[in-house]
Design an enzyme around this catalytic site. Sequence first.
Site, PDB file in Angstrom:
ATOM      1  N   GLU A   1      21.342  40.728  38.061  1.00  0.00           N
ATOM      2  CA  GLU A   1      22.024  41.338  36.349  1.00  0.00           C
ATOM      3  C   GLU A   1      20.654  40.802  34.739  1.00  0.00           C
ATOM      4  O   GLU A   1      20.750  39.181  34.927  1.00  0.00           O
ATOM      5  CB  GLU A   1      22.950  41.064  36.098  1.00  0.00           C
ATOM      6  CG  GLU A   1      23.797  41.426  34.973  1.00  0.00           C
ATOM      7  CD  GLU A   1      25.066  40.943  34.329  1.00  0.00           C
ATOM      8  OE1 GLU A   1      25.522  41.802  33.872  1.00  0.00           O
ATOM      9  OE2 GLU A   1      24.935  40.267  34.361  1.00  0.00           O
TER      10      GLU A   1
ATOM     11  N   ASP B   1      43.756  42.669  45.254  1.00  0.00           N
ATOM     12  CA  ASP B   1      43.065  41.473  46.016  1.00  0.00           C
ATOM     13  C   ASP B   1      42.650  41.898  47.423  1.00  0.00           C
ATOM     14  O   ASP B   1      41.558  42.559  47.090  1.00  0.00           O
ATOM     15  CB  ASP B   1      44.219  40.107  46.364  1.00  0.00           C
ATOM     16  CG  ASP B   1      45.555  42.017  46.493  1.00  0.00           C
ATOM     17  OD1 ASP B   1      44.800  42.057  47.948  1.00  0.00           O
ATOM     18  OD2 ASP B   1      46.894  41.238  46.781  1.00  0.00           O
TER      19      ASP B   1
ATOM     20  N   ASP C   1      51.491  41.539  42.966  1.00  0.00           N
ATOM     21  CA  ASP C   1      51.918  40.793  42.211  1.00  0.00           C
ATOM     22  C   ASP C   1      51.360  41.170  40.520  1.00  0.00           C
ATOM     23  O   ASP C   1      50.796  40.648  39.125  1.00  0.00           O
ATOM     24  CB  ASP C   1      51.570  39.346  42.418  1.00  0.00           C
ATOM     25  CG  ASP C   1      50.473  39.791  42.725  1.00  0.00           C
ATOM     26  OD1 ASP C   1      48.742  40.504  42.646  1.00  0.00           O
ATOM     27  OD2 ASP C   1      49.418  38.407  43.396  1.00  0.00           O
TER      28      ASP C   1
ATOM     29  N   ASP D   1      46.218  46.112  45.033  1.00  0.00           N
ATOM     30  CA  ASP D   1      47.020  45.552  44.904  1.00  0.00           C
ATOM     31  C   ASP D   1      48.036  44.857  46.774  1.00  0.00           C
ATOM     32  O   ASP D   1      48.409  46.214  46.740  1.00  0.00           O
ATOM     33  CB  ASP D   1      48.344  45.229  43.917  1.00  0.00           C
ATOM     34  CG  ASP D   1      49.355  43.897  44.012  1.00  0.00           C
ATOM     35  OD1 ASP D   1      48.857  42.970  44.953  1.00  0.00           O
ATOM     36  OD2 ASP D   1      50.220  44.530  43.345  1.00  0.00           O
TER      37      ASP D   1
ATOM     38  N   ASP E   1      24.489  36.986  38.552  1.00  0.00           N
ATOM     39  CA  ASP E   1      24.829  37.310  37.112  1.00  0.00           C
ATOM     40  C   ASP E   1      24.055  36.252  35.698  1.00  0.00           C
ATOM     41  O   ASP E   1      23.780  35.445  35.905  1.00  0.00           O
ATOM     42  CB  ASP E   1      26.657  36.674  37.204  1.00  0.00           C
ATOM     43  CG  ASP E   1      27.583  36.683  36.174  1.00  0.00           C
ATOM     44  OD1 ASP E   1      27.038  38.398  35.655  1.00  0.00           O
ATOM     45  OD2 ASP E   1      27.271  36.426  35.351  1.00  0.00           O
TER      46      ASP E   1
END
Length: 545
Positions: free
Chosen positions: A278, A44, A40, A36, A215
């Site tokens: 996947e 990220d 927050d 981070d 995915d």
Amino acid sequence: MNVQTLSVASPTPQAEDAEWWRGAVLYQVYPRSFADSDGDGIGDLPGITAHLDHIASLGVDGVWLSPFFTSPMKDFGYDVSDYCGVDPVFGTLADFDTLVARAHELGLKVIIDQVFSHASDAHPWFVESRRDASNPKADWFVWADAKPDGSPPSNWQSVFGGAAWTWDARRGQYYLHNFLKEQPDLNVRNLEVQEALLASARFWLDRGVDGFRFDAINFAMHDPDLTDNPPVLTLGKRTRPFDFQHHFHNQSHGDITVFLTRLRRLTDSYGGRFLVAEVGGEQAEREMQAYTAGPDLLNSAYGFLYLYAERLQTELIQHGMTLWPAETGRGWPSWTFSNHDAPRAVSRWAEGRDLKAMAEMSLLLLMALRGNAFIYQGEELGLPQGNVPFDRLVDPEAIANWPATLGRDGARTPMPWHADQSHAGFSTTEPWLPVDPRHVPLSVDVQEHDPRSTLNVARRLIRLRRNHSALRVGNLTPVEAPEPLLVFERGQSPTRLLCAFNLGHETTAWSPPTSWRVVEAVNLDGAPAGTLPPLAGLLLAEPDG
């Protein structure tokens, strides 16, 4: 057997070619939990960029980023509301461009997820589609009328529990969602939908990505007749209604491969890109072969053979070996022992044994298997499954099925960077998931300067794989050995490697062939000659190899 000095082959430069991915080691980053940068409590893109040096130091070939796209986060990014946007919680498109540029400077390829079987119900496409049955995107999602009695169009069940159909009063129809009701299934048969998805892939290719992980791609198309799934008649572990059916009709339609050829044609036009699927479920073995057969489909695929295995046993690995024979026209496998969707392998497989020993033996085994290897963030540190109390759970699957399954949160807890900082250096504020106290002493800074740490063992093992073509691209040949030993050869003369592992709980008698030299060993220190301790792994090279 006491190994003091290990002989390692000299580094071999990796050629920059279209098949850089064959035998590659890729590091998976789950962005919310990696680092981070803005305080927050959520990881990220700038946080990832700031720690790319750590990833590069492992010696991996590239990094795979789980979704960072614009999303309501009902399924933490796997519910995409803008395929070409970065969610503000992760940063900006400029942050992504900076990440890609820095990764490439470090010699790392960048692979990103593409979620093409479903979108978010907040996506503008779905907002328009649900308005009525005559708008331009009316057929972009899977809609169907109710049965005469008002019940759903079929008996299909959602992975996350309950029916896979939700009634929408605006359309006066049901829509399909194989996952959360906030994740409506795209109608990928629709050529306009295909064009839109191809355009989103092109958007990221133009920004420099080196490939995609698709995915749940086997959910992209279903039986258009909406035939009911048959029940599973054999008794077994069932934690969800989904487990009571054979999923023959709500997924896995043969037309999926037609769309995959279009994806491959697109990425081939950019050159040197990597596509991996996947594929989960009871038909995964057949589907993985179908999606990678020949030169016009995907480069590779992986399933959940090891991800969901509760025990590490010889027959499990041997079964995996048989799935991908080195034959013309066959695909190329990818393997992973841990990821964001499954409890960490160290905890699943330890069975009371030493976690560090299990972590290092598992890493060596992963590096020794034929195929690509995916390492999940924290695996190089030997992190066990994180403990997340019920009141901190955020995973919808975990909450719905608690306590029968603990869901995915425990594999997604924050990466520990600095043991002496708050929240282990992940963030300056309380993270979205708690840091497990057991992870703090395993932080990167603690392990960095300890040559015997799991982190430094991981670097050594990844370097070993890069330096030995037998491990990277060589054939795999099983060698007969008594349980619980696992023995196999990689490559062929004169550069064969013999790989031996004791997956059991007790020391087992075993002697390597005469004159073969040790190139790597884990958990072997002090073992008497002719024995392999539990969780020991040993790699040997043939004489003059």
